[in-house]
Design a protein around this motif. Structure first.
Motif, PDB file in Angstrom:
ATOM      1  N   GLU A  20       2.650  66.822  -5.999  1.00  0.00           N
ATOM      2  CA  GLU A  20       1.817  66.388  -7.118  1.00  0.00           C
ATOM      3  C   GLU A  20       1.689  64.879  -7.101  1.00  0.00           C
ATOM      4  N   ARG A  22      -0.181  61.501  -9.446  1.00  0.00           N
ATOM      5  CA  ARG A  22      -0.907  61.049 -10.637  1.00  0.00           C
ATOM      6  C   ARG A  22      -1.548  59.700 -10.341  1.00  0.00           C
ATOM      7  N   GLN A  35      -1.491  57.061 -16.293  1.00  0.00           N
ATOM      8  CA  GLN A  35      -1.959  57.904 -15.195  1.00  0.00           C
ATOM      9  C   GLN A  35      -2.533  59.192 -15.781  1.00  0.00           C
ATOM     10  N   LYS A  38      -4.537  63.857 -12.458  1.00  0.00           N
ATOM     11  CA  LYS A  38      -3.456  64.569 -11.781  1.00  0.00           C
ATOM     12  C   LYS A  38      -4.039  65.362 -10.613  1.00  0.00           C
ATOM     13  N   THR A  57      -4.690  67.600 -16.861  1.00  0.00           N
ATOM     14  CA  THR A  57      -3.517  67.012 -17.511  1.00  0.00           C
ATOM     15  C   THR A  57      -3.578  67.355 -18.989  1.00  0.00           C
ATOM     16  N   ASN A  62      -0.197  62.675 -21.321  1.00  0.00           N
ATOM     17  CA  ASN A  62      -0.830  61.347 -21.362  1.00  0.00           C
ATOM     18  C   ASN A  62      -0.175  60.470 -22.426  1.00  0.00           C
ATOM     19  N   ASP A  65       3.243  59.436 -21.146  1.00  0.00           N
ATOM     20  CA  ASP A  65       3.074  58.400 -20.130  1.00  0.00           C
ATOM     21  C   ASP A  65       2.803  57.044 -20.776  1.00  0.00           C
TER      22      ASP A  65
END
Length: 69
Positions: A20, A22, A35, A38, A57, A62, A65
């Motif tokens: 994965e 981002r 970020q 994704k 995402t 979010n 983050d």
């Protein structure tokens, strides 16, 4: 994780690794280091050819983050 029926388009190998990644999406997200994009990558274990697929995402990830940046 769900198993894929994957065959490498370059060497016809059937073994792979899934990862994965981002990334930031635009000016606002770059300024605040969010970020909000994704991607899932599938990498051939023989020749290392890699394909990226955009995934969704969640709003919660979010926000998390943004708080931790």
């Amino acid at each position: 994780m769900k198993q894929l029926n994957y065959t490498c388009p370059k060497c016809d190998n059937k073994t792979y690794q899934v990862s994965e990644m981002r990334a930031t999406g635009g000016t606002f997200s770059k300024i605040f280091d969010i970020q909000n994009k994704k991607f899932t990558s599938v990498t051939c274990e023989r020749c290392t050819y890699t394909e990226f697929y955009k995934t969704k995402t969640s709003g919660l990830s979010n926000v998390f983050d943004f708080i931790t940046s």
